[in-house]
Structures are given as C-alpha cells and as structure tokens.
Design a protein around this motif. Structure first.
Motif, PDB file in Angstrom:
ATOM      1  N   MET A 389       0.831  -1.207   0.000  1.00 34.12           N
ATOM      2  CA  MET A 389       0.000   0.000   0.000  1.00 34.12           C
ATOM      3  C   MET A 389       0.864   1.255   0.000  1.00 34.12           C
ATOM      4  SD  MET A 389      -2.874  -1.252  -0.279  1.00 34.12           S
ATOM      5  CE  MET A 389      -2.176  -2.710  -0.966  1.00 34.12           C
ATOM      6  N   GLN A 390       2.024   1.176   0.688  1.00 34.35           N
ATOM      7  CA  GLN A 390       2.946   2.327   0.676  1.00 34.35           C
ATOM      8  C   GLN A 390       3.464   2.559  -0.744  1.00 34.35           C
ATOM      9  OE1 GLN A 390       5.933   1.238   3.633  1.00 34.35           O
ATOM     10  NE2 GLN A 390       5.139   2.816   5.002  1.00 34.35           N
ATOM     11  N   PHE A 392       2.015   1.666  -3.545  1.00 33.31           N
ATOM     12  CA  PHE A 392       0.903   2.176  -4.363  1.00 33.31           C
ATOM     13  C   PHE A 392       0.684   3.672  -4.107  1.00 33.31           C
ATOM     14  CE2 PHE A 392      -3.815   3.001  -4.308  1.00 33.31           C
ATOM     15  CZ  PHE A 392      -3.947   3.165  -5.675  1.00 33.31           C
ATOM     16  N   GLN A 393       0.758   4.047  -2.841  1.00 36.98           N
ATOM     17  CA  GLN A 393       0.512   5.457  -2.511  1.00 36.98           C
ATOM     18  C   GLN A 393       1.518   6.377  -3.209  1.00 36.98           C
ATOM     19  OE1 GLN A 393      -0.730   6.299   1.582  1.00 36.98           O
ATOM     20  NE2 GLN A 393       0.806   7.901   1.620  1.00 36.98           N
ATOM     21  N   LEU A 394       2.790   5.972  -3.222  1.00 38.38           N
ATOM     22  CA  LEU A 394       3.796   6.782  -3.905  1.00 38.38           C
ATOM     23  C   LEU A 394       3.614   6.703  -5.417  1.00 38.38           C
ATOM     24  CD1 LEU A 394       7.049   6.146  -1.818  1.00 38.38           C
ATOM     25  CD2 LEU A 394       5.397   7.995  -1.615  1.00 38.38           C
ATOM     26  N   GLN A 395       3.303   5.504  -5.916  1.00 34.74           N
ATOM     27  CA  GLN A 395       3.073   5.343  -7.365  1.00 34.74           C
ATOM     28  C   GLN A 395       1.914   6.220  -7.829  1.00 34.74           C
ATOM     29  OE1 GLN A 395       3.053   0.837  -7.805  1.00 34.74           O
ATOM     30  NE2 GLN A 395       3.574   1.511  -9.872  1.00 34.74           N
ATOM     31  N   SER A 396       0.897   6.335  -6.966  1.00 34.47           N
ATOM     32  CA  SER A 396      -0.286   7.100  -7.362  1.00 34.47           C
ATOM     33  C   SER A 396       0.039   8.587  -7.498  1.00 34.47           C
ATOM     34  CB  SER A 396      -1.405   6.913  -6.349  1.00 34.47           C
ATOM     35  OG  SER A 396      -1.164   7.717  -5.210  1.00 34.47           O
ATOM     36  N   ARG A 397       1.259   8.978  -7.107  1.00 33.50           N
ATOM     37  CA  ARG A 397       1.688  10.367  -7.311  1.00 33.50           C
ATOM     38  C   ARG A 397       2.659  10.480  -8.485  1.00 33.50           C
ATOM     39  NH1 ARG A 397      -2.430  10.541  -5.021  1.00 33.50           N
ATOM     40  NH2 ARG A 397      -2.775  11.288  -2.895  1.00 33.50           N
ATOM     41  N   GLY A 398       2.724   9.412  -9.281  1.00 32.26           N
ATOM     42  CA  GLY A 398       3.528   9.465 -10.501  1.00 32.26           C
ATOM     43  C   GLY A 398       4.916   8.876 -10.354  1.00 32.26           C
ATOM     44  N   ILE A 399       5.273   8.446  -9.138  1.00 33.19           N
ATOM     45  CA  ILE A 399       6.629   7.943  -8.884  1.00 33.19           C
ATOM     46  C   ILE A 399       6.717   6.491  -9.354  1.00 33.19           C
ATOM     47  CG2 ILE A 399       8.304   7.462  -7.054  1.00 33.19           C
ATOM     48  CD1 ILE A 399       6.927   9.838  -5.507  1.00 33.19           C
ATOM     49  N   HIS A 400       7.752   6.170 -10.148  1.00 38.84           N
ATOM     50  CA  HIS A 400       7.924   4.805 -10.654  1.00 38.84           C
ATOM     51  C   HIS A 400       8.065   3.830  -9.494  1.00 38.84           C
ATOM     52  CE1 HIS A 400       9.125   7.226 -14.132  1.00 38.84           C
ATOM     53  NE2 HIS A 400       8.705   6.218 -14.862  1.00 38.84           N
ATOM     54  N   GLU A 401       7.643   2.597  -9.742  1.00 35.64           N
ATOM     55  CA  GLU A 401       7.635   1.605  -8.672  1.00 35.64           C
ATOM     56  C   GLU A 401       9.021   1.446  -8.028  1.00 35.64           C
ATOM     57  OE1 GLU A 401       6.160  -2.229  -9.780  1.00 35.64           O
ATOM     58  OE2 GLU A 401       6.377  -3.029  -7.743  1.00 35.64           O
ATOM     59  N   MET A 407      12.719   5.054  -2.237  1.00 35.82           N
ATOM     60  CA  MET A 407      12.335   6.101  -1.276  1.00 35.82           C
ATOM     61  C   MET A 407      11.965   5.498   0.072  1.00 35.82           C
ATOM     62  SD  MET A 407       9.888   8.933  -3.053  1.00 35.82           S
ATOM     63  CE  MET A 407      10.158  10.367  -2.034  1.00 35.82           C
ATOM     64  N   ILE A 408      11.175   4.425   0.026  1.00 32.31           N
ATOM     65  CA  ILE A 408      10.687   3.827   1.272  1.00 32.31           C
ATOM     66  C   ILE A 408      11.856   3.229   2.065  1.00 32.31           C
ATOM     67  CG2 ILE A 408       9.253   1.969   2.225  1.00 32.31           C
ATOM     68  CD1 ILE A 408       7.355   2.541  -0.266  1.00 32.31           C
TER      69      ILE A 408
ATOM     70  N   MET B  54      -7.666   4.167  -9.738  1.00 27.82           N
ATOM     71  CA  MET B  54      -6.292   4.668  -9.583  1.00 27.82           C
ATOM     72  C   MET B  54      -5.270   3.559  -9.816  1.00 27.82           C
ATOM     73  SD  MET B  54      -4.886   7.646  -8.992  1.00 27.82           S
ATOM     74  CE  MET B  54      -3.372   7.490  -9.910  1.00 27.82           C
ATOM     75  N   ASP B  79       1.442   4.605 -11.427  1.00 30.42           N
ATOM     76  CA  ASP B  79       2.285   5.782 -11.658  1.00 30.42           C
ATOM     77  C   ASP B  79       2.045   6.361 -13.050  1.00 30.42           C
ATOM     78  OD1 ASP B  79       3.667   3.222 -12.179  1.00 30.42           O
ATOM     79  OD2 ASP B  79       5.263   4.482 -12.981  1.00 30.42           O
ATOM     80  N   SER B  82      -1.125   8.332 -12.948  1.00 33.20           N
ATOM     81  CA  SER B  82      -0.876   9.636 -12.329  1.00 33.20           C
ATOM     82  C   SER B  82      -0.254  10.596 -13.339  1.00 33.20           C
ATOM     83  CB  SER B  82       0.045   9.472 -11.118  1.00 33.20           C
ATOM     84  OG  SER B  82       0.516  10.728 -10.687  1.00 33.20           O
ATOM     85  N   ARG B  83       0.747  10.108 -14.056  1.00 32.98           N
ATOM     86  CA  ARG B  83       1.417  10.984 -15.016  1.00 32.98           C
ATOM     87  C   ARG B  83       0.509  11.321 -16.195  1.00 32.98           C
ATOM     88  NH1 ARG B  83       5.625   7.365 -13.776  1.00 32.98           N
ATOM     89  NH2 ARG B  83       5.528   6.433 -15.847  1.00 32.98           N
ATOM     90  N   LEU B  94      -1.175   6.665   4.205  1.00 33.46           N
ATOM     91  CA  LEU B  94      -0.221   5.967   5.071  1.00 33.46           C
ATOM     92  C   LEU B  94       0.982   6.848   5.362  1.00 33.46           C
ATOM     93  CD1 LEU B  94      -0.096   2.484   3.312  1.00 33.46           C
ATOM     94  CD2 LEU B  94      -1.373   3.103   5.376  1.00 33.46           C
ATOM     95  N   HIS B 112       6.491  13.775 -12.769  1.00 32.13           N
ATOM     96  CA  HIS B 112       5.497  14.304 -13.706  1.00 32.13           C
ATOM     97  C   HIS B 112       6.145  15.110 -14.826  1.00 32.13           C
ATOM     98  CE1 HIS B 112       1.393  13.525 -12.048  1.00 32.13           C
ATOM     99  NE2 HIS B 112       2.152  13.064 -11.082  1.00 32.13           N
TER     100      HIS B 112
END
Lengths: 439, 256
Positions: A389-390, A392-401, A407-408, B54, B79, B82-83, B94, B112
């Motif tokens: 979930m962490q 996914f949360q970062l990915q949902s902001r455009g950050i590659h997996e 980052m984590i 999403m 991702d 998002s982009r 979280l 982005h």
C-alpha cells in the motif's frame, strides 16, 4: 592466496606475537593463548552460534602474508584527511591490518589532554592506564575468538579522554584489512574520563574482494570504559569487501550516570559476526543502540547485542534495523539481562527486518533474562516485505515503482542514521542508494 | 478549447477484491469543468471504485473501460495513470517514515515533469502552495503523514493535489475526520484547484463537503451500483432523509 582454517588449531608457544609488549602484557598474551588452546569451539546449540559456523573463523595465522592496502582505502583515507583539514574531525587514525597505526591530528585545533596513540606506544607512555583497562572487558576467558585476538593482536589504537574534557569533533578510525590471504586482529581501547565526552567513528574496510580468489580474515576487539557521567557516541561501520570473513566483539562499560550511544552499521564482508554489548554498571547509566544492517547477494550477517543491567536505575534501548535483498541472510539475537539487585531498570529492544526479495532469510531471537520484578521491559520483532500500500501510494503520485521502493527503504534507514555525524551520514546514504540502484 | 468535452469516462466498471464483487457495472461521463459527487452508505463500493480506477493492486477490475482525455488507462500502472493526469486523494493516507513531505513532493513533481526537467521553481511553488492551504512551513521537513492528525493528513493530500495539478481529481472521503475549520481550508484548496479544464469526482458519505464545493451532479451508489443521479438537490434530500428511501427504492439487499 587462500587462508587455511583448522577447527583444531592451537596457537604455538613460539608464536612471535606472544613476545610483544612489556612483561605484564606478554603474560596476558600467554594466558590468552592458554585459554584459546583449552577452549573448545563454541557450541552450535547456543543461541549465539546457532546461525553461524564457528569453524570458519579458525584461520591459521602462520598462513597469512602481509599485503598492501586496496585502492579504495587510499580514496577513503584522502576523503577523511580532507575532512580533517577542513576542520570537521578531531583526528584521523589509520590502522592498516592491525599493524601500522598512524595518527593525524588537526594542527592548531587539538583538544587539550586528549590522548590518541597506538597501543604499543601507550603500553610505555600510559602504562598504568593500559595495564588497568586493557583486557578488563574482553580477554582470554571471554570466548574462543576473543582469546585468539587477545593472544595475537599485533598493534591497536588507544584513546583516552581525561576527566571533564569535551571533545567536540568526531575522531575517525579507519581500519583497513589486507587483500586476499591476509589475517588481522584489530584492537581498540577507549577510556572516557569522568564527565568527559567523545564521538568515535570506527570504520572497518578493505579485505579480499573476491571470495573465490581467496578470503581475508579479521578478528577485532573493542573495549570501551565510560567513566562516571561521561558521554560517548560510538559508531561502528563495517564495510569490508565481499571476500572477507569478519568477526568483531565489542564491550563497553557505562559507569554511574554515563550515557553511551552505539551505532553499529553493517554493510560488508561475505560472512560477518558481530557482538555488541554494553554493561550498565553504575546507577543512572544509559545505553542506546541504533543499528542498521543492509545485506545483499549471498552475504551472511550475524549480529548479537547485549544489554547487561548490573546496577539499579539503569536504562537501555535497542532499535536494530535490517534490510535484506537477493539471497542475503541476517541473524539477530538480542539479550537483555537484568540482575536481581538491579532494581527500577528500563530496557527496550526492537528488531525490524525489511525483506526486499523472497529468497532472503531473517532470524530474530530476543532473549530476556530478568531476575527481578521491579523493571520495565519490552521487546518486539517484525519481518516482512514493504507494505504494498505504501508503494501504491507513492506510485499514485507518478513515482515509478522502483523509485518508490528506493524512497521507502531510504526513509526506513533514516532513524538509524539521524545521530550519525553529518559527513558520515551522507556516505552511508550513498551506500544505501548504491545497494538499491538495480532494484 | 472545447469547454464541455468529455474528460474522464468509464463504462461498465466491475471490481472484485479477493474474489468478492464490490463494484458492479458502473459508468460515468465527466466533462471538463464539472464537479461530480458519488454518495452512498458505508460499504456501498464508493472507495473500491476510486481505488480501482487509480490502479490499487488489491482491486481487480474484471470488466469495463476507462479513458482519461481519450486515452485508455486500465492497462497502465498507477504511476502511469498519475502521469497521465489522474489523481486520488486517499481516505486513509499511510505514513512513509524517513521521507520528508518536501522530498516526496519534489520527487513526485519531477516524475510528472520528466527526469531532466528543470526544478528550479520547486521551492517557491511548494512554499506558496503550503501558504495557500495555511499549512505550517515546518511540515516541509516532517516525515510524510508520520504522526500527523487526521486533519493534517487530509490537508497534505490537498497540497499534493495543488502541487501536481492533475486533469482529473478523485477525492475519497476527503471530508472525513475534519473539524469545521479544516473542512473550510480543504474546501478552499479544492475550489482553488478547479478550473474549466479539469474535473473533480468527490466520493463522500455526508453532504457537508458539498456545502463548500458545489457539485453539478450527484450520484448515489448502493450495493456496488450507481442507482440514481441528479443535481445538488439530491444531496440535500439524502442529508434530510438519510439513505433509507434509496434502499427501499433501489436496494438489492443481498440476503444472507
């Protein structure tokens, strides 16, 4: 060349190391030799040796050659000399193979009274201190490999901070193991006087970089005495090369009112076994340990911690963090022992393991020996992958997996690094980043 | 620019979680400049729909299509969505210990803009957006959501919306856990974000957020289906009369 190991090895009486130093020291060496020869190999049934084969550390010293330092050593030495020149360090001590000890101090900005020297020199110049403290925490009777170091160490480092002296800048010890075929027995003795303060970065690097071409072997001993009301920050960085078989035992004594912060950082070696222990010997003594271990490829990293409460109103806290990827293995055993007459103590211990692939293995064994009821004590252990979930949360902001994972993990290690001096913290963050490059 | 062109369109979306169907053939057509609200009782499938759109790995879209600005998004990882311009404000964000809000925002914005893009304006932009949302500047160096109150987390979600400025924003229960002052700040942030080229889909149990962010359309979700739609007056009716009448009229309560 390769190192010869023999689980039945005996240190011969004519071993030249036994003849080093003044009479009292030679006696200690002889006693340690006897202990080593009489002690059996540690039993695998004990927690301490359940996960690592002791026979791998039975290297025959006579098989070793003296070798030159690696290229990397010169780079790090230069980097730290630059830090010294730019006024970020109190002193830089280089220790090649536990033999060649060199002290560089900042010319005009030396803390008065602070003694930094080789143990061999100090055995003459500070005979009384050395005789009193050397072997006081780790000697021939501490264990098979501690006896081996105690008999065979060649030269080591001695640091003494007189009472009430505050050493403001860190002291950096750079220990370099020789390349394949080398054997070293580094040794460190630190005495921090009453109400004095000190930060030490104790860095272990070098060694064979290819296990198949031949290993190198290191067996280190660290003894630290923190006298009444003193404050010590001790950072141990093990970043030895990937063909290294590495053993280290550390014991620190915290006297009344002393506080010790110990930060073990473990990145290197093929097989590493470390044992960090703080003895809380005086009322009000406090010890904190914030460890970080990052294993990759097939590294086998075994760490033990000890908090031994031998006086009342003492406090201890351990947070030992582990990150593993590829097929790396970590075993962590943590013992908290509180003696019967050590009342009103607090002791906490936590071990978290972040597993970045399915083929890693993490063992975690908390051991509590609490002999009175007037204590506050807790321990916890976790092991598992990053919470998806962490990611996914970062990915949902455009950050590659992969970037999200980096980052984590980089964030996860931060809490272990926040009390590391800034220059070093940057290097450690780079180590971590480097280990995550191809994730 | 054709103002009233379709921005986000999904058709017959069905979602399962651990094999259980939670969303059943839901369709919606959202045009630029519009604000839609999906309301419904707890467990009606609103959050599942949002997370599935999403790209949440636990929510499996078993049927249907979804296109953002004419581009199919269902084949994309989260991702990429998002982009492509999709945003989801989480109901329960979280904590990411050790990662500061500023570092996280910078990394997200860089992702982005592309890895070689100039980020010289980031500090200024970030500071301004924080100020606009009355977020204390010390939050920049705090670890993301680590020890934040419910209200602080929601504000940081809206900060992310504001910095990334997506085409399409889905807000999942953004009003839950907010006191009235925080609700006003968050609503202000949403209204500042809105323009004629983007759109908002608010998912909420209660009507109160809709007092501050006026929807053009209100849809009611029940048992995984959109059962009825209307204008803002529908939200007022739900506030007034609860969900019982919807259940009576449209409910297909699964009897155990």
């Amino acid at each position: 060349m390769n190192i010869v190991t023999d689980s039945k090895y005996m240190i011969p009486h004519q071993s030249p190391a036994l003849e080093r130093g003044p009479a009292w020291l030679r006696e200690k060496r002889r006693a340690s030799q006897t202990e080593f020869n009489e002690l059996p190999l540690p039993r695998r049934g004990l927690h301490l040796w359940r996960y690592t084969d002791p026979s791998g550390f039975m290297a025959i010293p006579d098989s070793a050659d003296e070798t030159a330092p690696s290229e990397n050593y010169k780079l790090v030495e230069k980097l730290e000399l630059d830090h010294l020149k730019s006024g970020n360090l109190e002193a830089l001590v280089t220790d090649f193979g536990g033999r060649d000890i060199k002290v560089s101090r900042s010319g005009d900005d030396v803390t008065k009274g602070l003694v930094i020297s080789s143990l061999s020199e100090a055995a003459n110049s500070h005979a009384e201190l050395i005789e009193k403290h050397l072997y006081s925490l780790i000697g021939g009777s501490s264990g098979k490999f501690e006896a081996m170091n105690s008999a065979l160490w060649n030269d080591g480092i001695f640091i003494y901070v007189p009472d009430n002296v505050e050493v403001k800048k860190p002291l950096h010890l750079l220990r370099e193991a020789g390349v394949e075929g080398s054997i070293q027995y580094p040794r460190l003795l630190v005495v921090v006087g009453k109400n004095a303060s000190l930060t030490i970065v104790d860095e272990y690097g070098g060694g064979s970089s290819d296990f198949r071409n031949g290993q190198s072997y290191s067996n280190a001993v660290v003894e630290i005495i923190a006298e009444q009301d003193s404050r010590l920050r001790y950072i141990s960085l093990q970043r030895q090369a990937s063909g290294m078989q590495s053993y280290l035992t550390h014991r620190a004594q915290a006297q009344a009112g002393a506080s010790i912060l110990t930060i073990p950082l473990v990145f290197g070696a093929a097989i590493s076994k470390q044992n960090f222990g703080v003895l809380l010997d005086g009322k009000g003594a406090d010890s904190k340990m914030y460890g970080l271990l990052f294993g990759t490829s097939r590294q086998h990293l075994d760490n033990h911690t000890l908090h031994h409460h031998r006086a009342g109103m003492t406090t201890s806290d351990i947070d030992f963090k582990v990150v593993l990827r590829d097929k790396a293995m970590s075993a962590y055993t943590g013992l908290i022992r509180i003696e019967e007459d050590a009342k009103t103590c607090e002791a906490y211990q936590e071990n978290r393991n972040l597993l970045l692939s399915d083929s890693t293995r993490a063992q975690t064994v908390p051991e509590l020996e609490i002999l009175n009821e007037d204590v506050s004590c807790s321990h916890g252990a976790t092991a598992g992958p990053i919470d998806p979930m962490q990611i996914f949360q970062l990915q949902s902001r455009g950050i590659h997996e992969a970037d999200a994972v980096r980052m984590i993990v980089s964030g996860y290690v931060q809490s272990s690094l926040k009390l590391v001096p800034e220059d070093l913290r940057e290097r450690i963050s780079e180590f971590v980043a480097h280990r995550l490059e191809d994730i | 620019m054709s103002d009233k062109s379709t921005l986000f369109k999904f058709d017959n979306i069905s979602v399962t979680v651990e094999g259980k169907q939670v969303v059943n053939s839901v369709s919606l057509n959202i045009k630029r400049g519009e604000v839609h609200a999906i309301m419904g009782p707890n467990g009606s499938g609103k959050s599942s729909l949002s997370n599935a759109l999403m790209g949440h790995p636990a929510y499996n879209i078993t049927n249907g299509q979804a296109a953002l600005d004419g581009v199919d998004i269902l084949g994309m990882a989260a991702d990429e969505r998002s982009r492509a311009g999709l945003f989801l404000a989480f109901q329960y964000p979280l904590a990411i210990p050790g990662v500061t809000v500023a570092n996280f925002m910078r990394t997200a914005l860089q992702a982005h803009r592309g890895k070689d893009a100039d980020m010289a304006d980031f500090r200024k932009l970030f500071k301004k957006k924080m100020a606009d949302l009355s977020i204390d500047p010390t939050f920049a160096t705090r670890y993301l959501n680590d020890g934040f109150s419910g209200g602080e987390k929601k504000r940081i979600e809206i900060l992310q919306l504001s910095v990334l400025d997506p085409k399409m924003a889905i807000l999942d229960e953004t009003d839950s856990g907010l006191d009235i002052d925080a609700l006003k700040e968050v609503s202000k942030g949403i209204n500042e974000y809105r323009n004629n080229n983007n759109a908002v889909l608010m998912v909420t149990h209660y009507q109160r957020l809709l007092n501050y962010v006026k929807p053009d359309f209100v849809h009611v979700m029940m048992d995984g289906r959109l059962v009825t739609s209307g204008g803002p007056e529908l939200a007022l009716k739900l506030e007034d009369q609860g969900y019982e009448w919807v259940e009576k009229e449209f409910g297909q309560k699964a009897e155990a």
